[in-house]
Design an enzyme around this catalytic site. Structure first.
Site, PDB file in Angstrom:
ATOM      1  N   THR A  50       1.776   6.819   0.521  1.00 57.41           N
ATOM      2  CA  THR A  50       0.788   5.764   0.262  1.00 57.41           C
ATOM      3  C   THR A  50       0.528   5.605  -1.231  1.00 57.41           C
ATOM      4  OG1 THR A  50      -1.468   5.022   0.810  1.00 57.41           O
ATOM      5  CG2 THR A  50      -1.200   7.369   0.408  1.00 57.41           C
ATOM      6  N   SER A 100       0.819  -1.221   0.000  1.00 57.07           N
ATOM      7  CA  SER A 100       0.000   0.000   0.000  1.00 57.07           C
ATOM      8  C   SER A 100       0.842   1.256   0.000  1.00 57.07           C
ATOM      9  CB  SER A 100      -0.922  -0.003   1.225  1.00 57.07           C
ATOM     10  OG  SER A 100      -0.141  -0.023   2.403  1.00 57.07           O
ATOM     11  N   THR A 132      -1.429   3.611   4.937  1.00 60.48           N
ATOM     12  CA  THR A 132      -0.424   4.662   4.728  1.00 60.48           C
ATOM     13  C   THR A 132       0.666   4.511   5.761  1.00 60.48           C
ATOM     14  OG1 THR A 132      -2.082   6.207   3.918  1.00 60.48           O
ATOM     15  CG2 THR A 132      -0.095   7.200   4.853  1.00 60.48           C
ATOM     16  N   ARG A 139      -7.274   9.994  -8.682  1.00 62.60           N
ATOM     17  CA  ARG A 139      -7.808  10.175  -7.332  1.00 62.60           C
ATOM     18  C   ARG A 139      -6.663  10.529  -6.362  1.00 62.60           C
ATOM     19  NH1 ARG A 139      -6.630   7.819  -2.094  1.00 62.60           N
ATOM     20  NH2 ARG A 139      -8.488   7.978  -0.822  1.00 62.60           N
ATOM     21  N   VAL A 140      -6.894  11.536  -5.530  1.00 65.98           N
ATOM     22  CA  VAL A 140      -5.910  11.923  -4.522  1.00 65.98           C
ATOM     23  C   VAL A 140      -6.571  11.822  -3.155  1.00 65.98           C
ATOM     24  CG1 VAL A 140      -4.490  13.831  -3.654  1.00 65.98           C
ATOM     25  CG2 VAL A 140      -4.688  13.456  -6.125  1.00 65.98           C
ATOM     26  N   GLY A 141      -5.886  11.213  -2.213  1.00 62.53           N
ATOM     27  CA  GLY A 141      -6.445  11.043  -0.874  1.00 62.53           C
ATOM     28  C   GLY A 141      -6.005  12.145   0.075  1.00 62.53           C
ATOM     29  N   ASP A 142      -6.108  11.859   1.363  1.00 61.72           N
ATOM     30  CA  ASP A 142      -5.746  12.843   2.387  1.00 61.72           C
ATOM     31  C   ASP A 142      -4.238  12.963   2.585  1.00 61.72           C
ATOM     32  OD1 ASP A 142      -5.918  10.111   3.352  1.00 61.72           O
ATOM     33  OD2 ASP A 142      -5.316  10.940   5.286  1.00 61.72           O
ATOM     34  N   THR A 165      -4.322   7.803   8.810  1.00 66.36           N
ATOM     35  CA  THR A 165      -4.426   6.716   7.842  1.00 66.36           C
ATOM     36  C   THR A 165      -5.871   6.247   7.820  1.00 66.36           C
ATOM     37  OG1 THR A 165      -3.594   4.522   7.207  1.00 66.36           O
ATOM     38  CG2 THR A 165      -3.665   5.000   9.560  1.00 66.36           C
ATOM     39  N   GLY A 166      -6.272   5.639   6.709  1.00 68.94           N
ATOM     40  CA  GLY A 166      -7.662   5.220   6.556  1.00 68.94           C
ATOM     41  C   GLY A 166      -8.257   5.865   5.318  1.00 68.94           C
ATOM     42  N   GLY A 217      -9.252   8.207   2.901  1.00 68.73           N
ATOM     43  CA  GLY A 217      -8.874   9.611   2.763  1.00 68.73           C
ATOM     44  C   GLY A 217     -10.040  10.515   2.439  1.00 68.73           C
TER      45      GLY A 217
HETATM   46  N1  ASP Z   1      -5.384   7.582   3.661  1.00 73.51           N
HETATM   47  C1  ASP Z   1      -4.998   6.826   2.492  1.00 73.51           C
HETATM   48  C2  ASP Z   1      -5.759   7.350   1.302  1.00 73.51           C
HETATM   49  O1  ASP Z   1      -6.940   7.583   1.405  1.00 73.51           O
HETATM   50  C3  ASP Z   1      -5.210   5.357   2.621  1.00 73.51           C
HETATM   51  C4  ASP Z   1      -4.919   4.739   3.990  1.00 73.51           C
HETATM   52  O2  ASP Z   1      -4.193   5.294   4.778  1.00 73.51           O
HETATM   53  O3  ASP Z   1      -5.465   3.680   4.295  1.00 73.51           O
HETATM   54  O4  ASP Z   1      -5.178   7.475   0.249  1.00 73.51           O
END
Ligand code: ASP
Length: 286
Positions: free
Chosen positions: A167, A53, A149, A177-180, A200-201, A203
């Site tokens: 990540t 990941s 992440t 796509r862009v996450g947090d 993490t999680g 985003g």
């Molecule tokens: N936060 C990350 C994202 O959404 C993924 C993760 O940390 O699980 O890209």
């Protein structure tokens, strides 16, 4: 102002955070800066193809292309750098640092980020391993998604903080796509007078709440890092109760060296390092 010098400390997300925290800790033990510790720790996870990941060997997008997000934030200068949807570069956190140090910008994305990385001397490489290709091909037959992440916060012997995230984001995401994780204030935040945090999680949910910033603001108002992380999760769940069923987790480190973490899940393994050694916390096994 950092009148009182705390012991160096590192906190990092997930089980793979152990190797990252150890590498970051070695930098700090040798008297290095928190910023160098964050980069060195995160590089270990980015370069490990077994971590599916993050970085090399990360899960690809829906078209089978690995797109990476990363960001770094430096406490003493309050400067930051980030890359989003970066392809073909194994160490996006190091490119994020170059964005911070070598450009007047904070974030570069997509093709511009790649061209910048190449100009900075990073080799262009295929990031999809045979293993991640196989999983992508399986996914095309049967949908499902995974993500995680490496988030890391470090405090050095001078009392300075830094944080970073790296990540491949949500597996099989839409291209672009862009996450947090590369968003300052969402995936990570540092205030050198207060503390640092990383997330993490999923985003899409984390970024709607500026979670990293919120954790640091709770610490500023007097909460210990653990309480600051718990309150941030509580704030999210109060407004969006359905988020209790998705993974979101936070780590925090205060400027006086206290650790904290909280999650929507009963277990959230994370690593903490002090000069006495590294320890896993947050799960039944740890
Ligand atoms: N936060 C990350 C994202 O959404 C993924 C993760 O940390 O699980 O890209």
């Amino acid at each position: 102002m950092n009148a009182r010098k705390p012991e160096p400390a590192v906190i990092a997300t997930w089980k793979f955070g152990k190797a990252a925290a150890e590498a970051a800790g070695e930098v700090l033990r040798a008297g290095g800066r928190a910023l160098d510790a964050v980069e060195a720790g995160i590089n270990v996870v980015e370069l490990d193809p077994k971590v599916t990941s993050v970085g090399y060997g990360g899960r690809p997008n829906a078209e089978g292309i690995v797109e990476l997000d990363a960001a770094i934030m430096d406490g003493p200068s309050h400067n930051a750098g980030a890359v989003a949807a970066l392809r073909n570069i194994r160490r996006p956190i190091s490119v994020a640092r170059k964005v911070m140090e070598q450009t007047p910008h904070v974030m570069l994305a997509d093709d511009g980020a790649l061209r910048f990385a190449v100009l900075q001397g990073f080799p262009e490489e295929e990031l999809l391993t045979p293993q991640s290709r196989l999983h992508w091909e399986e996914w095309r037959l049967k949908a499902g998604t995974t993500h995680d992440t490496i988030g890391l916060v470090a405090l050095d012997a001078d009392g300075n903080l830094a944080a970073g995230c790296s990540t491949s984001g949500l597996a099989y995401k839409l291209p672009g796509r862009v996450g947090d994780s590369p968003i300052i204030g969402s995936g990570l935040y540092v205030d050198n007078d207060v503390g640092g945090a990383a997330a993490t999680g999923v985003g899409e949910e984390i970024m709607k709440f500026c979670a990293g910033f919120l954790v640091v603001e709770f610490m500023r108002s007097g909460c210990a890092p653990d309480e600051a992380c718990r309150r941030t999760i509580a704030r999210i769940l109060a407004k969006t109760p359905a988020n209790k069923d998705i993974t979101m987790a936070l780590i925090a480190l205060s400027r006086d060296g206290q650790f904290g973490a909280a999650s929507t899940r009963p277990e959230f393994p994370h690593a903490v390092w002090t000069p006495a050694g590294v320890q896993m916390r947050g799960s039944a096994e740890s």
